[in-house]
Each structure stands twice: as structure tokens, then as C-alpha cells.
Design a protein around this motif. Structure first.
Motif, PDB file in Angstrom:
ATOM      1  N   PHE A 194       0.826  -1.200   0.000  1.00 36.94           N
ATOM      2  CA  PHE A 194       0.000   0.000   0.000  1.00 36.94           C
ATOM      3  C   PHE A 194       0.864   1.254   0.000  1.00 36.94           C
ATOM      4  CE2 PHE A 194      -2.075   3.372   2.460  1.00 36.94           C
ATOM      5  CZ  PHE A 194      -3.161   3.618   1.632  1.00 36.94           C
ATOM      6  N   TYR A 195       1.978   1.212   0.707  1.00 34.37           N
ATOM      7  CA  TYR A 195       2.878   2.370   0.767  1.00 34.37           C
ATOM      8  C   TYR A 195       3.389   2.723  -0.624  1.00 34.37           C
ATOM      9  CZ  TYR A 195       7.193   4.944   1.466  1.00 34.37           C
ATOM     10  OH  TYR A 195       8.194   5.856   1.381  1.00 34.37           O
ATOM     11  N   ASN A 196       3.886   1.737  -1.349  1.00 32.68           N
ATOM     12  CA  ASN A 196       4.417   1.994  -2.692  1.00 32.68           C
ATOM     13  C   ASN A 196       3.335   2.486  -3.639  1.00 32.68           C
ATOM     14  OD1 ASN A 196       6.985   1.216  -1.950  1.00 32.68           O
ATOM     15  ND2 ASN A 196       6.654  -0.916  -2.547  1.00 32.68           N
ATOM     16  N   ARG A 197       2.166   1.875  -3.577  1.00 30.97           N
ATOM     17  CA  ARG A 197       1.075   2.281  -4.465  1.00 30.97           C
ATOM     18  C   ARG A 197       0.591   3.686  -4.144  1.00 30.97           C
ATOM     19  NH1 ARG A 197      -2.421  -3.292  -4.580  1.00 30.97           N
ATOM     20  NH2 ARG A 197      -0.963  -4.455  -5.890  1.00 30.97           N
ATOM     21  N   HIS A 198       0.505   4.000  -2.856  1.00 30.15           N
ATOM     22  CA  HIS A 198       0.050   5.332  -2.452  1.00 30.15           C
ATOM     23  C   HIS A 198       1.014   6.405  -2.936  1.00 30.15           C
ATOM     24  CE1 HIS A 198      -1.893   8.426  -0.083  1.00 30.15           C
ATOM     25  NE2 HIS A 198      -0.710   8.730   0.458  1.00 30.15           N
ATOM     26  N   VAL A 199       2.294   6.182  -2.766  1.00 25.69           N
ATOM     27  CA  VAL A 199       3.287   7.165  -3.208  1.00 25.69           C
ATOM     28  C   VAL A 199       3.224   7.337  -4.722  1.00 25.69           C
ATOM     29  CG1 VAL A 199       5.760   7.606  -3.397  1.00 25.69           C
ATOM     30  CG2 VAL A 199       4.813   6.849  -1.235  1.00 25.69           C
ATOM     31  N   ALA A 200       3.124   6.248  -5.460  1.00 25.90           N
ATOM     32  CA  ALA A 200       3.077   6.334  -6.922  1.00 25.90           C
ATOM     33  C   ALA A 200       1.818   7.061  -7.399  1.00 25.90           C
ATOM     34  CB  ALA A 200       3.143   4.942  -7.526  1.00 25.90           C
ATOM     35  N   ARG A 201       0.684   6.766  -6.788  1.00 23.61           N
ATOM     36  CA  ARG A 201      -0.565   7.446  -7.186  1.00 23.61           C
ATOM     37  C   ARG A 201      -0.524   8.929  -6.848  1.00 23.61           C
ATOM     38  NH1 ARG A 201      -4.364   2.667  -4.888  1.00 23.61           N
ATOM     39  NH2 ARG A 201      -4.070   1.240  -6.623  1.00 23.61           N
ATOM     40  N   PHE A 202      -0.059   9.259  -5.652  1.00 25.20           N
ATOM     41  CA  PHE A 202       0.018  10.663  -5.261  1.00 25.20           C
ATOM     42  C   PHE A 202       0.962  11.430  -6.174  1.00 25.20           C
ATOM     43  CE2 PHE A 202       2.218  14.036  -2.984  1.00 25.20           C
ATOM     44  CZ  PHE A 202       1.146  14.865  -2.678  1.00 25.20           C
ATOM     45  N   LEU A 203       2.111  10.848  -6.472  1.00 26.39           N
ATOM     46  CA  LEU A 203       3.077  11.514  -7.331  1.00 26.39           C
ATOM     47  C   LEU A 203       2.522  11.692  -8.737  1.00 26.39           C
ATOM     48  CD1 LEU A 203       5.921  12.679  -7.370  1.00 26.39           C
ATOM     49  CD2 LEU A 203       6.768  10.421  -7.947  1.00 26.39           C
ATOM     50  N   SER A 204       1.799  10.701  -9.251  1.00 26.96           N
ATOM     51  CA  SER A 204       1.194  10.813 -10.584  1.00 26.96           C
ATOM     52  C   SER A 204       0.164  11.933 -10.621  1.00 26.96           C
ATOM     53  CB  SER A 204       0.536   9.497 -10.984  1.00 26.96           C
ATOM     54  OG  SER A 204       1.500   8.477 -11.063  1.00 26.96           O
ATOM     55  N   LEU A 205      -0.720  11.974  -9.629  1.00 24.12           N
ATOM     56  CA  LEU A 205      -1.729  13.041  -9.603  1.00 24.12           C
ATOM     57  C   LEU A 205      -1.086  14.412  -9.444  1.00 24.12           C
ATOM     58  CD1 LEU A 205      -4.550  11.423  -7.445  1.00 24.12           C
ATOM     59  CD2 LEU A 205      -4.615  11.994  -9.871  1.00 24.12           C
ATOM     60  N   TRP A 206      -0.060  14.504  -8.633  1.00 20.27           N
ATOM     61  CA  TRP A 206       0.608  15.786  -8.415  1.00 20.27           C
ATOM     62  C   TRP A 206       1.268  16.267  -9.702  1.00 20.27           C
ATOM     63  CZ3 TRP A 206       5.614  17.894  -8.057  1.00 20.27           C
ATOM     64  CH2 TRP A 206       5.684  19.106  -7.376  1.00 20.27           C
ATOM     65  N   LEU A 207       1.904  15.338 -10.428  1.00 26.93           N
ATOM     66  CA  LEU A 207       2.553  15.736 -11.674  1.00 26.93           C
ATOM     67  C   LEU A 207       1.549  16.018 -12.789  1.00 26.93           C
ATOM     68  CD1 LEU A 207       5.611  13.347 -11.592  1.00 26.93           C
ATOM     69  CD2 LEU A 207       5.648  15.833 -11.390  1.00 26.93           C
ATOM     70  N   LEU A 208       0.390  15.359 -12.759  1.00 32.17           N
ATOM     71  CA  LEU A 208      -0.649  15.666 -13.748  1.00 32.17           C
ATOM     72  C   LEU A 208      -1.253  17.049 -13.520  1.00 32.17           C
ATOM     73  CD1 LEU A 208      -2.485  12.251 -14.145  1.00 32.17           C
ATOM     74  CD2 LEU A 208      -1.174  13.478 -15.882  1.00 32.17           C
ATOM     75  N   SER A 209      -1.271  17.496 -12.282  1.00 31.38           N
ATOM     76  CA  SER A 209      -1.795  18.839 -12.001  1.00 31.38           C
ATOM     77  C   SER A 209      -0.725  19.927 -12.111  1.00 31.38           C
ATOM     78  CB  SER A 209      -2.435  18.878 -10.613  1.00 31.38           C
ATOM     79  OG  SER A 209      -1.456  18.654  -9.627  1.00 31.38           O
TER      80      SER A 209
END
Length: 158
Positions: A51-66
Motif C-alpha cells: 500500500f505504501y508503494n502504491r500510495h506514493v506512486a498514485r500521489f506523485l502521478s496526480l501531483w505531476l498531472l496537475s
């Protein structure tokens, strides 16, 4: 295997002809080494939650998309805000690289060439064990019988 090696090392120290105080010092060092080995094995075998790895990857993806929305006013001077594309791409490469580096640092034993390290240590041990009294021009009291046997297989040459 590491525990057996430490046991064999401890037994070899006990069989050495030296003063008991020096033997105790060596045994204390072996005990400290064994404690550190146990701590390292616990770190290696403790799982990192997926969950830690997935959460970091999802957050980073959304942050970079915005990111382009946040950089829109900053690139108002470029034609049609075209400068946002390379800036966002470069930030993405750097941040995803840091995230991948963090993933690899969580489990360093999977990226280190451990077999190569072990083979090199085995070669060094074979070299040390193959020395005989007087090789370097200095003669000492003869060593105990059986202490000049090679215990490690030679690693395959590549």
C-alpha cells in the motif's frame, strides 16, 4: 548458513592456542557480529506494505498531472505556454527517478551483487589459508596441524 558459520568460527577460536582473555575478546566481537547479523536479517525479512508503494506512486502521478495547471501563469511569456511541456517532463523524470530509487533502497539486497561479494571473500580466504610459515621471509612458531586446509570452493571464472 550464517549461524552455522558463526558457530564454526566460535569453535575455531576456542581451539586456538592463545590466552583466555584474548579468546574472550574475540568471542565478544563474534557476539556483536551475530547481533548485527540478526538485526540485518530482521530488516531484510520484514515486508514493506505494498500500500505504501502504491500510495506514493498514485500521489506523485496526480501531483505531476496537475503540475501544468500550477505552471500556467509562470509560462505566460512563452508562445502558447509551450515551455510547460519540457518543464513538466523534466520534473516528472526527476521525481519518478527519486521514487524508484527509494523503492530500491527499501530492499538493498536485491540490487547488490551479493554472490560476487561472497565469491571474492572466498577467494581471499583461500589465499590466506594457502599461506605457509616463512612465505614472507619471517618464520614463526609452526601453526597447528590442519589449519592450512582450503575450506572454500573456488568460484567459477567468467
Amino acid at each position: 548458513r550464517p549461524n552455522r558459520a558463526l558457530y564454526d568460527l566460535s569453535m575455531a577460536v576456542e581451539n586456538l592456542p592463545m590466552h583466555f582473555l584474548r579468546k574472550n575478546q574475540i568471542q565478544e566481537a563474534i557476539t556483536v557480529f551475530e547481533d548485527n547479523l540478526g538485526s540485518s536479517e530482521r530488516l531484510l525479512t520484514s515486508p514493506v506494505p505494498i500500500f505504501y508503494n502504491r500510495h506514493v506512486a498514485r500521489f506523485l502521478s496526480l501531483w505531476l498531472l496537475s503540475m501544468p495547471f500550477a505552471l500556467y501563469d509562470s509560462f505566460a511569456g512563452t508562445w502558447n505556454h509551450i515551455g510547460m511541456i519540457p518543464a513538466t517532463a523534466m520534473l516528472s523524470v526527476f521525481l519518478f527517478g527519486i521514487e524508484e530509487l527509494a523503492n530500491q533502497l527499501e530492499e538493498p539486497f536485491t540490487i547488490l551483487p551479493m554472490q560476487t561479494f561472497c565469491d571474492k571473500i572466498g577467494v581471499w580466504c583461500n589465499e590466506i589459508v594457502s599461506w605457509s610459515d616463512g612465505d614472507n621471509g619471517i618464520t614463526t612458531r609452526k601453526s597447528l596441524p590442519g589449519h592450512n586446509t582450503i575450506f572454500f570452493d573456488t568460484p567459477p571464472q567468467q
